[in-house]
Design an enzyme around this catalytic site. Structure first.
Site, PDB file in Angstrom:
ATOM      1  N   GLY A  29       0.864  -1.173  -0.091  1.00 32.09           N
ATOM      2  CA  GLY A  29       0.083  -0.023   0.015  1.00 32.09           C
ATOM      3  C   GLY A  29       1.024   1.309  -0.046  1.00 32.09           C
ATOM      4  O   GLY A  29       2.012   1.253   0.628  1.00 32.09           O
ATOM      5  N   ASP A  30       0.400   2.166  -0.546  1.00 29.30           N
ATOM      6  CA  ASP A  30       1.379   3.631  -0.936  1.00 29.30           C
ATOM      7  C   ASP A  30       2.141   3.878   0.209  1.00 29.30           C
ATOM      8  O   ASP A  30       3.332   3.904   0.094  1.00 29.30           O
ATOM      9  CB  ASP A  30       0.708   4.371  -1.545  1.00 29.30           C
ATOM     10  CG  ASP A  30      -0.350   5.246  -0.637  1.00 29.30           C
ATOM     11  OD1 ASP A  30      -0.819   4.779   0.415  1.00 29.30           O
ATOM     12  OD2 ASP A  30      -0.596   6.507  -0.642  1.00 29.30           O
ATOM     13  N   TRP A 102     -10.572  -4.345  -3.913  1.00 29.47           N
ATOM     14  CA  TRP A 102     -11.843  -4.670  -3.274  1.00 29.47           C
ATOM     15  C   TRP A 102     -11.541  -4.049  -1.916  1.00 29.47           C
ATOM     16  O   TRP A 102     -10.715  -4.691  -1.105  1.00 29.47           O
ATOM     17  CB  TRP A 102     -11.752  -6.150  -3.181  1.00 29.47           C
ATOM     18  CG  TRP A 102     -12.164  -6.950  -4.258  1.00 29.47           C
ATOM     19  CD1 TRP A 102     -13.290  -7.098  -5.031  1.00 29.47           C
ATOM     20  CD2 TRP A 102     -11.050  -7.272  -5.352  1.00 29.47           C
ATOM     21  NE1 TRP A 102     -13.025  -7.718  -6.310  1.00 29.47           N
ATOM     22  CE2 TRP A 102     -11.517  -7.916  -6.516  1.00 29.47           C
ATOM     23  CE3 TRP A 102      -9.642  -7.033  -5.302  1.00 29.47           C
ATOM     24  CZ2 TRP A 102     -10.995  -8.352  -7.685  1.00 29.47           C
ATOM     25  CZ3 TRP A 102      -8.962  -7.702  -6.415  1.00 29.47           C
ATOM     26  CH2 TRP A 102      -9.422  -8.456  -7.578  1.00 29.47           C
ATOM     27  N   ARG A 103     -11.944  -2.864  -1.549  1.00 29.40           N
ATOM     28  CA  ARG A 103     -11.522  -2.338  -0.199  1.00 29.40           C
ATOM     29  C   ARG A 103     -12.738  -1.501   0.260  1.00 29.40           C
ATOM     30  O   ARG A 103     -12.646  -0.682   1.390  1.00 29.40           O
ATOM     31  CB  ARG A 103     -10.186  -1.059  -0.907  1.00 29.40           C
ATOM     32  CG  ARG A 103     -10.903   0.139  -1.458  1.00 29.40           C
ATOM     33  CD  ARG A 103      -9.684   0.600  -2.092  1.00 29.40           C
ATOM     34  NE  ARG A 103      -8.626   1.103  -1.401  1.00 29.40           N
ATOM     35  CZ  ARG A 103      -7.649   1.859  -1.935  1.00 29.40           C
ATOM     36  NH1 ARG A 103      -7.666   2.114  -3.180  1.00 29.40           N
ATOM     37  NH2 ARG A 103      -6.299   2.041  -1.204  1.00 29.40           N
ATOM     38  N   ASN A 164      -0.949  12.006  -4.064  1.00 28.53           N
ATOM     39  CA  ASN A 164      -1.206  10.622  -4.574  1.00 28.53           C
ATOM     40  C   ASN A 164      -2.745  10.403  -5.073  1.00 28.53           C
ATOM     41  O   ASN A 164      -3.539   9.770  -4.519  1.00 28.53           O
ATOM     42  CB  ASN A 164      -0.979   9.363  -3.471  1.00 28.53           C
ATOM     43  CG  ASN A 164      -0.667   8.051  -4.262  1.00 28.53           C
ATOM     44  OD1 ASN A 164      -0.366   8.029  -5.536  1.00 28.53           O
ATOM     45  ND2 ASN A 164      -0.143   7.247  -3.490  1.00 28.53           N
ATOM     46  N   ARG A 166      -5.957   9.644  -6.646  1.00 29.56           N
ATOM     47  CA  ARG A 166      -6.840   8.567  -6.954  1.00 29.56           C
ATOM     48  C   ARG A 166      -8.423   9.028  -7.187  1.00 29.56           C
ATOM     49  O   ARG A 166      -9.020   8.716  -6.270  1.00 29.56           O
ATOM     50  CB  ARG A 166      -6.604   7.445  -6.246  1.00 29.56           C
ATOM     51  CG  ARG A 166      -5.078   6.963  -5.911  1.00 29.56           C
ATOM     52  CD  ARG A 166      -4.519   6.482  -7.385  1.00 29.56           C
ATOM     53  NE  ARG A 166      -3.233   5.799  -7.105  1.00 29.56           N
ATOM     54  CZ  ARG A 166      -2.205   6.576  -7.639  1.00 29.56           C
ATOM     55  NH1 ARG A 166      -2.274   7.914  -8.014  1.00 29.56           N
ATOM     56  NH2 ARG A 166      -0.889   6.143  -7.650  1.00 29.56           N
ATOM     57  N   GLY A 226       8.182  11.434 -13.209  1.00 29.92           N
ATOM     58  CA  GLY A 226       8.525  10.215 -14.003  1.00 29.92           C
ATOM     59  C   GLY A 226      10.102  10.192 -14.278  1.00 29.92           C
ATOM     60  O   GLY A 226      10.972  10.645 -13.595  1.00 29.92           O
ATOM     61  N   ASP A 258       6.636   5.640  -4.141  1.00 34.34           N
ATOM     62  CA  ASP A 258       6.688   5.296  -3.009  1.00 34.34           C
ATOM     63  C   ASP A 258       8.184   5.007  -2.574  1.00 34.34           C
ATOM     64  O   ASP A 258       8.755   5.675  -1.305  1.00 34.34           O
ATOM     65  CB  ASP A 258       6.041   4.118  -2.571  1.00 34.34           C
ATOM     66  CG  ASP A 258       4.591   4.257  -2.970  1.00 34.34           C
ATOM     67  OD1 ASP A 258       4.021   5.408  -2.850  1.00 34.34           O
ATOM     68  OD2 ASP A 258       4.231   3.167  -3.382  1.00 34.34           O
TER      69      ASP A 258
END
Length: 312
Positions: A29-30, A102-103, A164, A166, A226, A258
């Protein structure tokens, strides 16, 4: 007494592709990834690494906690009966990743139920969280966490935030952007990724991203891009760019940001030299994306040697 690094967020069960076409089961996880790399890089005598989250009372939660402890990380876990860790699967295509999650009932959504562990944080300690940390919480829980972080900052702790972004975790882009900036206002250091910021905040340049977070109260902004140059801007007027060395073969970019954050923060905490910290972050990220998987062994990456080479 060693300094403390406390990462806050969601560690999930990960299904990652292997070279044989099957899937391996692990935990990631991040913010946890950053804590894991931090623990691999930093000497235990100089830095204590902890992870604040929540778990259930099921077997998977026990395995997750055991995994965190085995990695040398202190688990600061609220235990919530009847819930389980979140899960996700990674799909790879030419080194780029996509995910299925699935969270919705993830135990980590309860991480702000008990924030007493943050009361020990003070001068010299670093508290690290992300936009994902904020996204999985209810509005009341977000406010409780941000208030606790601000109190810790008042005691001298350094607060670090990786936006981050999302969108799938939010009801709308407007909601995501609002809470991202509110969370960032609690942090002295912000570590955004330009591609995400350009997509959702309409930033035309890395400079625009840095300027926005500085105006929001940040003391230091490190804009990752990047393979492009990393832009660093400080509220004190210090500004520079660093072009990472080319990477020969990109195998898996899953934990690029990360791992960058981990090496950057270890160098920052131990030596307080921003330029060397950025270079170390880029070097570790290059090492990580050259291998398959989220948690890549750092045995082939010597931070001390990297430090010496960069200082030469």
């Amino acid at each position: 007494m060693p300094k403390r690094f406390i990462a806050i967020g969601e560690c999930m069960v990960e299904f990652s592709p292997t070279s044989s076409g099957t899937y391996a089961v692990g935990f990631a996880g991040d913010t946890f990834n950053t804590a894991w790399y931090t623990r691999q890089l930093a000497e235990p005598a100089t830095l204590e690494v902890s992870y604040l989250s929540a778990v259930g009372d099921d077997a998977l939660s026990g395995q997750l906690t055991d995994f965190i402890e085995a990695a040398g990380i202190r688990p600061l876990m609220a235990r919530v009966p009847g819930v389980t860790p979140g899960m996700y699967m990674i799909f790879l295509s030419e080194g780029e990743r996509s995910f299925q999650y699935w969270r919705s009932q993830s135990a980590a959504r309860h991480l702000a139920d008990d924030l007493s562990a943050l009361e020990m944080a003070g001068e010299g300690d670093l508290l690290y969280f992300s936009g994902i940390t904020i996204a999985i919480l209810t509005e009341d829980a977000r406010n409780r966490l941000l208030a606790a972080l601000q109190v810790a900052a008042g005691r001298g702790a350094e607060i670090v935030f990786d936006p981050n972004l999302r969108p799938r975790l939010w009801q709308s882009t407007d909601e995501m952007c609002h809470w991202t900036m509110k969370a960032a206002s609690a942090a002295g250091i912000v570590l955004p990724s330009f591609e995400d910021e350009a997509s959702h905040f309409d930033d035309a340049t890395e400079e625009a991203t840095a300027t926005r977070y500085l105006a929001n109260g940040a003391r230091l902004v490190v804009v990752k891009n990047g393979a492009g140059p990393v832009l660093v801007r400080g509220a004190d007027g210090d500004s520079f760019q660093y072009q990472p060395e080319p990477v020969g073969a990109v195998i898996d970019t899953t934990a690029a940001g990360d791992s960058f954050n981990a090496a950057f923060l270890v160098e920052y905490m131990v030596r307080a030299k921003i330029r060397e910290a950025v270079r170390a972050g880029c070097a570790l990220a290059a090492h990580v994306i050259g291998s398959r998987g989220t948690l890549v062994p750092v045995s082939g990456f010597d931070l001390v040697a990297c430090r010496n080479r960069l200082s030469a």
